[in-house]
Structures are given as structure tokens and as C-alpha cells.
Design a protein around this motif. Structure first.
Motif, PDB file in Angstrom:
ATOM      1  N   ASP A  74      40.487 -36.593 -19.110  1.00 46.74           N
ATOM      2  CA  ASP A  74      41.459 -35.660 -19.269  1.00 46.74           C
ATOM      3  C   ASP A  74      41.339 -34.568 -20.342  1.00 46.74           C
ATOM      4  N   LEU A  75      41.029 -35.243 -21.835  1.00 46.07           N
ATOM      5  CA  LEU A  75      40.762 -34.683 -22.690  1.00 46.07           C
ATOM      6  C   LEU A  75      39.683 -33.370 -22.489  1.00 46.07           C
ATOM      7  N   PHE A  76      38.545 -33.962 -21.839  1.00 49.98           N
ATOM      8  CA  PHE A  76      37.424 -32.855 -21.660  1.00 49.98           C
ATOM      9  C   PHE A  76      37.773 -31.750 -20.635  1.00 49.98           C
ATOM     10  N   GLN A  77      38.768 -32.050 -19.992  1.00 46.32           N
ATOM     11  CA  GLN A  77      39.238 -30.914 -18.821  1.00 46.32           C
ATOM     12  C   GLN A  77      40.245 -30.020 -19.777  1.00 46.32           C
ATOM     13  N   LYS A  78      40.782 -30.429 -20.617  1.00 44.89           N
ATOM     14  CA  LYS A  78      41.481 -29.576 -21.449  1.00 44.89           C
ATOM     15  C   LYS A  78      40.998 -28.900 -22.732  1.00 44.89           C
ATOM     16  N   THR A  79      39.659 -28.879 -22.728  1.00 41.58           N
ATOM     17  CA  THR A  79      38.923 -28.072 -23.572  1.00 41.58           C
ATOM     18  C   THR A  79      38.939 -26.475 -23.248  1.00 41.58           C
ATOM     19  N   SER A  80      38.267 -25.830 -24.036  1.00 43.29           N
ATOM     20  CA  SER A  80      38.305 -24.321 -23.953  1.00 43.29           C
ATOM     21  C   SER A  80      37.061 -24.006 -22.880  1.00 43.29           C
ATOM     22  N   PHE A  81      36.362 -24.987 -22.406  1.00 41.80           N
ATOM     23  CA  PHE A  81      35.439 -24.796 -21.122  1.00 41.80           C
ATOM     24  C   PHE A  81      36.256 -24.432 -19.752  1.00 41.80           C
ATOM     25  N   ASN A  82      35.364 -23.286 -19.027  1.00 40.97           N
ATOM     26  CA  ASN A  82      35.791 -23.255 -17.758  1.00 40.97           C
ATOM     27  C   ASN A  82      35.120 -24.305 -16.822  1.00 40.97           C
ATOM     28  N   ALA A  83      35.402 -24.208 -15.264  1.00 36.23           N
ATOM     29  CA  ALA A  83      34.961 -25.071 -14.440  1.00 36.23           C
ATOM     30  C   ALA A  83      33.475 -25.245 -14.370  1.00 36.23           C
ATOM     31  N   GLU A  84      32.697 -23.858 -14.687  1.00 33.45           N
ATOM     32  CA  GLU A  84      31.297 -23.932 -14.719  1.00 33.45           C
ATOM     33  C   GLU A  84      30.504 -24.633 -15.950  1.00 33.45           C
ATOM     34  N   GLU A  85      31.331 -24.343 -16.936  1.00 30.61           N
ATOM     35  CA  GLU A  85      30.771 -24.848 -18.352  1.00 30.61           C
ATOM     36  C   GLU A  85      31.058 -26.579 -18.362  1.00 30.61           C
ATOM     37  N   LEU A  86      32.342 -26.801 -17.790  1.00 35.08           N
ATOM     38  CA  LEU A  86      32.493 -28.186 -17.704  1.00 35.08           C
ATOM     39  C   LEU A  86      31.275 -28.745 -16.642  1.00 35.08           C
ATOM     40  N   THR A  87      31.110 -28.345 -15.810  1.00 39.34           N
ATOM     41  CA  THR A  87      29.944 -28.879 -15.143  1.00 39.34           C
ATOM     42  C   THR A  87      28.656 -28.858 -15.535  1.00 39.34           C
ATOM     43  N   HIS A 115      20.642 -38.628 -18.304  1.00 36.45           N
ATOM     44  CA  HIS A 115      20.559 -39.976 -18.140  1.00 36.45           C
ATOM     45  C   HIS A 115      20.025 -40.759 -16.892  1.00 36.45           C
ATOM     46  N   GLU A 116      19.768 -39.783 -16.072  1.00 33.20           N
ATOM     47  CA  GLU A 116      19.464 -40.383 -14.815  1.00 33.20           C
ATOM     48  C   GLU A 116      20.327 -41.223 -14.033  1.00 33.20           C
ATOM     49  N   CYS A 117      21.751 -40.708 -14.275  1.00 32.85           N
ATOM     50  CA  CYS A 117      22.685 -41.591 -13.448  1.00 32.85           C
ATOM     51  C   CYS A 117      22.743 -41.351 -12.075  1.00 32.85           C
ATOM     52  N   HIS A 118      22.517 -42.362 -11.277  1.00 34.09           N
ATOM     53  CA  HIS A 118      22.446 -42.323  -9.730  1.00 34.09           C
ATOM     54  C   HIS A 118      23.635 -42.088  -9.190  1.00 34.09           C
ATOM     55  N   TYR A 119      24.872 -42.402  -9.986  1.00 33.85           N
ATOM     56  CA  TYR A 119      26.272 -42.428  -9.402  1.00 33.85           C
ATOM     57  C   TYR A 119      26.923 -41.116  -9.815  1.00 33.85           C
ATOM     58  N   CYS A 120      26.830 -40.603 -11.097  1.00 32.13           N
ATOM     59  CA  CYS A 120      27.372 -39.518 -11.632  1.00 32.13           C
ATOM     60  C   CYS A 120      26.788 -38.097 -11.177  1.00 32.13           C
ATOM     61  N   VAL A 121      25.626 -38.119 -11.044  1.00 32.28           N
ATOM     62  CA  VAL A 121      24.930 -36.858 -10.401  1.00 32.28           C
ATOM     63  C   VAL A 121      25.518 -36.441  -9.109  1.00 32.28           C
ATOM     64  N   PRO A 122      25.644 -37.358  -8.110  1.00 28.50           N
ATOM     65  CA  PRO A 122      26.416 -36.910  -6.905  1.00 28.50           C
ATOM     66  C   PRO A 122      27.771 -36.556  -7.071  1.00 28.50           C
ATOM     67  N   ALA A 123      28.462 -37.770  -7.898  1.00 34.74           N
ATOM     68  CA  ALA A 123      29.829 -37.560  -7.968  1.00 34.74           C
ATOM     69  C   ALA A 123      30.517 -36.242  -8.888  1.00 34.74           C
ATOM     70  N   HIS A 124      29.579 -35.830  -9.658  1.00 34.37           N
ATOM     71  CA  HIS A 124      29.997 -34.476 -10.361  1.00 34.37           C
ATOM     72  C   HIS A 124      29.467 -33.348  -9.619  1.00 34.37           C
ATOM     73  N   SER A 125      28.552 -33.622  -8.663  1.00 38.42           N
ATOM     74  CA  SER A 125      28.338 -32.399  -7.693  1.00 38.42           C
ATOM     75  C   SER A 125      29.400 -32.205  -6.677  1.00 38.42           C
ATOM     76  N   ALA A 126      30.212 -33.271  -6.407  1.00 38.33           N
ATOM     77  CA  ALA A 126      31.218 -33.129  -5.474  1.00 38.33           C
ATOM     78  C   ALA A 126      32.342 -32.750  -6.298  1.00 38.33           C
ATOM     79  N   ILE A 127      32.553 -32.894  -7.353  1.00 38.05           N
ATOM     80  CA  ILE A 127      33.367 -32.443  -8.516  1.00 38.05           C
ATOM     81  C   ILE A 127      33.383 -31.021  -8.418  1.00 38.05           C
ATOM     82  N   ALA A 128      32.306 -30.510  -8.675  1.00 39.06           N
ATOM     83  CA  ALA A 128      31.936 -29.101  -8.892  1.00 39.06           C
ATOM     84  C   ALA A 128      32.216 -28.468  -7.565  1.00 39.06           C
ATOM     85  N   ALA A 129      31.970 -28.909  -6.563  1.00 38.14           N
ATOM     86  CA  ALA A 129      32.278 -28.492  -5.434  1.00 38.14           C
ATOM     87  C   ALA A 129      33.893 -28.153  -5.260  1.00 38.14           C
ATOM     88  N   SER A 130      34.407 -29.261  -5.576  1.00 40.98           N
ATOM     89  CA  SER A 130      35.998 -29.091  -5.510  1.00 40.98           C
ATOM     90  C   SER A 130      36.375 -28.105  -6.417  1.00 40.98           C
TER      91      SER A 130
END
Length: 180
Positions: free
Chosen positions: A52-65, A75-90
Motif C-alpha cells: 500500500d505504501l509503495f503505491q502511494k509513493t511519487s512513482f507513476n504506474a510505469e515507475e512502480l512496475t 531475484h529470479e522470483c518465479h511467482y512475482c514476475v508473472p504476478a507483476h506482469s499481470a498487475i502491470a497489464a491491469s
């Protein structure tokens, strides 16, 4: 490997149940990452707060991504890479940005590329980055606030990436199409 439980609202520790309900309200589902984190209510709560706090930073959606995916890929995270690709799409982030991050290719936008380089330097060198990198970051249009805000995203990603490494968290069905 140690097996971790994917908790549900029925079998989760009592302290985690309201946190899990918050996750369902926020995501429309209980992400498997949160189901694993429920084992340690303080971890799940800390992760939710940092998200929640990171989404409230001064970064826009592209920068958060850029920050999230740079760290997830590093970190080669098998879970978060696809999860955040989905979040970026949303969040309507340009797919070319997501692809460049996942494929470790240079971003077309020099400012975003500098953000990625600075994020990676911070992650790789545990916050000890060169004066040259900081000067480049500032020259790209960022300031001290954004330099410090990277730490919020990095902290959040350490929590999730490390949890996923320990638990080998199964990727949720909605994120599977984003596995590269």
C-alpha cells in the motif's frame, strides 16, 4: 524442501483471517503468496502495508512496475514476475516496458532505464551505490525522495521474493499466462 501450507479463510491462524479478507477485497481473490504468508501474520501484514505504501509513493504506474519487476527479475522470483506482469497489464503499463524488464533488455525510455539501473544497483549492492549512479539518477529527473522510495519497493519485494523462494509458491491461475 520444506512444505508450506496454502491457508484458506477456514484454516488460517486467527490473526491472519482479517488480513486474508483484505487481500480478497483488494485483489478479488486470495493470491497464493498471501495464503503462504498467512503462516506468519506479521509477515502478511507487513507485506500488505508496504504494498500500500509503495503505491502511494511519487512513482507513476510505469515507475512502480520498473522498480517491482527489476527486483523480481534480479531475484529470479518465479511467482512475482508473472504476478507483476499481470498487475502491470491491469495498470495499463505499456507491454514493451514489461517485456524489456522481463527479458533484461534496455528500456526505450532513458529515464525509466536510469530508474532500473539505480534500483538494480541498490538491490545488488545492498544500498551502497556510487556517486556517479546517484548523479545519473538525479540528472534523469528524480530526486532524493524517489531514491529513498526505491527502498520501500525493495523491502516489499524482499518479503515476497524470499517467501516464494522458501515456499515454492504455486503461481495463481490468472498469472500463469504471463509466465515467460
Amino acid at each position: 524442501m520444506t512444505e508450506f501450507t496454502l491457508y484458506t479463510a477456514e484454516n488460517a491462524p486467527e490473526e491472519s483471517k482479517p488480513l486474508m479478507a483484505d487481500s480478497v477485497a483488494a485483489f478479488g481473490m486470495l493470491p497464493n503468496l498471501h495464503a503462504v504468508m498467512a503462516e506468519a501474520p506479521t509477515l502478511l501484514k507487513g507485506y500488505q502495508v508496504l504494498h500500500d505504501l509503495f503505491q502511494k509513493t511519487s512513482f507513476n504506474a510505469e515507475e512502480l512496475t520498473v522498480v517491482w519487476q527489476s527486483i523480481n527479475v534480479e531475484h529470479e522470483c518465479h511467482y512475482c514476475v508473472p504476478a507483476h506482469s499481470a498487475i502491470a497489464a491491469s495498470m495499463k503499463v505499456d507491454q514493451d516496458i514489461v517485456d524489456a524488464l522481463v527479458n533484461k533488455t534496455e528500456l526505450a525510455n532513458p529515464k525509466l532505464e536510469t530508474l532500473r539501473e539505480t534500483t538494480l544497483a541498490m538491490a545488488r549492492d545492498r544500498g551502497v551505490i556510487s556517486d556517479e549512479q546517484i548523479e545519473k539518477f538525479f540528472a534523469a529527473g528524480y530526486g532524493k525522495q524517489q531514491l529513498l522510495e526505491i527502498i520501500v519497493g525493495l523491502s516489499q519485494k524482499v518479503m515476497s521474493n524470499y517467501t516464494n523462494h522458501l515456499a515454492d509458491t504455486p503461481v495463481d491461475a490468472p498469472f500463469k499466462k504471463f509466465i515467460k
